[in-house]
Design a protein around this motif. Structure first.
Motif, PDB file in Angstrom:
ATOM      1  N   PRO A  96      -2.335  -1.174  -3.611  1.00  0.00           N
ATOM      2  CA  PRO A  96      -1.227  -0.311  -4.046  1.00  0.00           C
ATOM      3  C   PRO A  96       0.107  -1.054  -4.146  1.00  0.00           C
ATOM      4  N   HIS A  97       0.229  -2.183  -3.451  1.00  0.00           N
ATOM      5  CA  HIS A  97       1.505  -2.899  -3.462  1.00  0.00           C
ATOM      6  C   HIS A  97       1.491  -4.126  -4.348  1.00  0.00           C
TER       7      HIS A  97
ATOM      8  N   GLU B 276      -2.013   8.950  -9.962  1.00  0.00           N
ATOM      9  CA  GLU B 276      -2.526   8.735  -8.613  1.00  0.00           C
ATOM     10  C   GLU B 276      -2.052   7.436  -7.969  1.00  0.00           C
ATOM     11  N   HIS B 277      -1.796   6.428  -8.779  1.00  0.00           N
ATOM     12  CA  HIS B 277      -1.514   5.121  -8.182  1.00  0.00           C
ATOM     13  C   HIS B 277      -0.101   4.614  -8.421  1.00  0.00           C
TER      14      HIS B 277
ATOM     15  N   GLN C 231      10.976  -1.264  -2.404  1.00  0.00           N
ATOM     16  CA  GLN C 231      11.483  -0.194  -1.564  1.00  0.00           C
ATOM     17  C   GLN C 231      12.978  -0.246  -1.280  1.00  0.00           C
TER      18      GLN C 231
ATOM     19  N   HIS D  67       2.414   6.785  -9.101  1.00  0.00           N
ATOM     20  CA  HIS D  67       3.295   7.860  -8.628  1.00  0.00           C
ATOM     21  C   HIS D  67       4.346   8.303  -9.639  1.00  0.00           C
TER      22      HIS D  67
ATOM     23  N   ASP E 106       9.487   6.708  -7.756  1.00  0.00           N
ATOM     24  CA  ASP E 106       8.174   6.063  -7.633  1.00  0.00           C
ATOM     25  C   ASP E 106       8.249   4.748  -6.864  1.00  0.00           C
ATOM     26  N   ARG E 107       9.385   4.057  -6.970  1.00  0.00           N
ATOM     27  CA  ARG E 107       9.497   2.729  -6.342  1.00  0.00           C
ATOM     28  C   ARG E 107       9.376   2.773  -4.821  1.00  0.00           C
ATOM     29  N   ARG E 108       9.750   3.910  -4.230  1.00  0.00           N
ATOM     30  CA  ARG E 108       9.717   3.997  -2.765  1.00  0.00           C
ATOM     31  C   ARG E 108       8.301   3.864  -2.211  1.00  0.00           C
ATOM     32  N   HIS E 109       7.311   4.102  -3.072  1.00  0.00           N
ATOM     33  CA  HIS E 109       5.914   4.009  -2.627  1.00  0.00           C
ATOM     34  C   HIS E 109       5.448   2.567  -2.479  1.00  0.00           C
ATOM     35  N   PHE E 110       6.236   1.647  -3.045  1.00  0.00           N
ATOM     36  CA  PHE E 110       5.740   0.279  -3.106  1.00  0.00           C
ATOM     37  C   PHE E 110       6.542  -0.638  -2.198  1.00  0.00           C
TER      38      PHE E 110
END
Ligand code: ATP
Ligand code: CA
Ligand code: CA
Length: 424
Positions: free
Chosen positions: A152-153, A84-85, A338, A87, A330-334
């Motif tokens: 989240p970041h 969930e967190h 990014q 990704h 997954d990295r794109r979420h942070f």
């Protein structure tokens, strides 16, 4: 004689240990992952699932090459963090870590005696930790989980799993699985491990010039006149996240952590091929041959294993071809991971520059315990109180944050702790 005997055993244990760790993860984690998701409870934070492996096997655990016990700590919490967190794709995670049992070993880059292993795609790091660190991580797990949910970041290490392997003769090895901050597809041209302290925080410059992979420290950063080149937008975002992460670290009373900074210069690109040899493959399917006892020294035990493995299977050294050619999804979420898996430098007009930073806060499991207090007491008799690296968590956090603000472009250089003033 006894000592030498132990060392041979240890040489072998590294191989067995790796096999056991990965088998445990493969079976243990996939077992939890296969269950239907349910709401988390408070018990989930303290839960531990036990698995007993042996060569025969049973209905719970398939047969393994060795007898060992495996514990999966707070499996539902880590599953929630991963799914969930952080990704991560569950199948990807298990495949990266355990398919083919190929991992590379970084030996022990720190002083703590921990061992580090990379997954074969370079995404994940397994770090062995002490019992104290293990207990500490369990004790702050709920707080950590909460912090991740609301941040989240975050720049804090992303923990994906906490486990223990117990070997038949009773040795217990605790380990965590976490994100590798450095991407598989970019050379890191300079690496810094920054604590905001001056004491012992210099890598000898003459040695550094010969070794582009050296992990440099605070004094090298200051002496080389480095700054984090970030425009107003990214600077504000990063400062705010650092501040929040520091609040967490102070609250749980941890210290000794650092900001790890990897610098990729886009003009230089990958032509130096620094990633070649960065990974020495460790292949547990091939046990290292036993060596003559006289040839073994504890300090190069890890390199012995690597050499043995290299001898037995030279193909395994061809790593770069196995490395992914881009960063993982997954990295794109942070926010801070990014740009090509990292944070791209920007000028004062927030326009891109040709540098990418890979950064995060690592080594966050050292509580300020009595041992550290004793160390502090003795060191403070001889060294300047503000330059030693072992101090209580609030002071540590404030000093760390001050140094980091001085590290950014336009940052207040006067905030640098004693001993870290710019050279005149
Ligand atoms: P010590 O307590 O002596 O500092 P340690 O064994 O606890 O050492 P760490 O400080 O966690 O080790 O890490 C040592 C080095 O390993 C770091 O300086 C960095 O070069 C590398 N490293 C650690 N964690 C990561 C990570 N998540 N991504 C990339 N590199 C890492
Ligand atoms: Ca450290
Ligand atoms: Ca440490």
């Amino acid at each position: 004689k006894v000592l030498v005997g132990n060392l041979i055993g240890e040489d072998h244990v590294n191989y067995v240990l790796m096999y056991n760790m990965l088998t445990g993860i493969r079976i243990g984690v996939s077992r939890c992952q296969a269950k239907i998701k349910r709401p988390l409870t408070d018990e989930d934070y303290v839960a531990r699932h036990k698995f007993s492996f042996d060569i025969v096997g049973n209905e719970l655990t398939p047969s393994a090459k060795y007898d060992f016990k495996f514990k999966d700590y707070a499996p539902w919490i880590f599953r929630d963090l991963r799914d969930e967190h952080f990704h991560l794709d569950p199948a990807d995670y298990l495949l990266s870590l355990t398919a083919k049992y190929i991992l590379s070993e970084l030996g022990s880059p720190g002083k703590s005696g921990s061992f580090f292993y990379f997954s074969r795609d370079y995404r994940f790091i397994i770090k062995t930790i002490s019992h104290a660190e293990h207990k500490f991580l369990r004790s702050i797990l709920k707080d950590y989980h909460q912090h991740i949910k609301t941040n989240p970041h975050t720049l804090l290490s992303r923990f994906y799993g906490l486990h223990r392997v117990k070997l038949p003769r009773g040795r217990k090895i605790h380990f965590v699985i976490m994100n590798n901050l450095f991407p598989p597809h970019r050379d890191i041209h300079e690496t810094y491990d920054l604590k905001g302290s001056a004491f012992g925080r210099e890598y000898p410059e003459d040695k550094a010039r010969q070794n582009p992979k050296a992990v440099l420290k605070d004094k090298n950063w200051v002496n080389r006149g480095r700054t984090l080149e970030l425009g107003p937008e990214k600077r504000a975002l990063l400062s705010e996240q650092l501040r929040r992460d520091m609040e967490f670290l102070k609250r749980v009373k941890v210290m000794d952590y650092s900001l790890l900074v990897g610098i990729h210069n886009m003009e230089r690109g990958n032509r130096d091929n620094l990633r070649e040899n960065q990974l020495q493959m460790f292949h547990p399917e091939v046990p290292p041959p036993r060596r003559k006892p006289s040839a073994i020294k504890q300090s190069n035990e890890a390199s012995n294993v690597r050499k043995a493995v290299r001898r037995s299977d030279p193909k395994m050294l061809d790593v770069t071809s196995q490395l992914p050619s881009s960063d993982s999804a997954d990295r794109r979420h942070f926010l801070f991971y990014q740009d090509e898996g990292g944070l791209r430098a920007t000028d004062e007009a927030n326009q891109n520059m040709d540098v990418i930073y890979y950064l995060g806060i690592i080594d966050i499991c050292t509580p300020y315990n009595s041992l550290k207090k004793i160390e502090h007491f003795w060191k403070s008799m001889t060294e300047d109180r503000h330059t030693i690296s072992c101090i209580e968590p609030v002071t540590y956090g404030q000093r760390f944050l001050n140094f980091l603000s001085s590290v950014m472009r336009g940052g207040d250089k006067s905030l640098r702790p004693l001993g870290l003033e710019a050279p005149s």
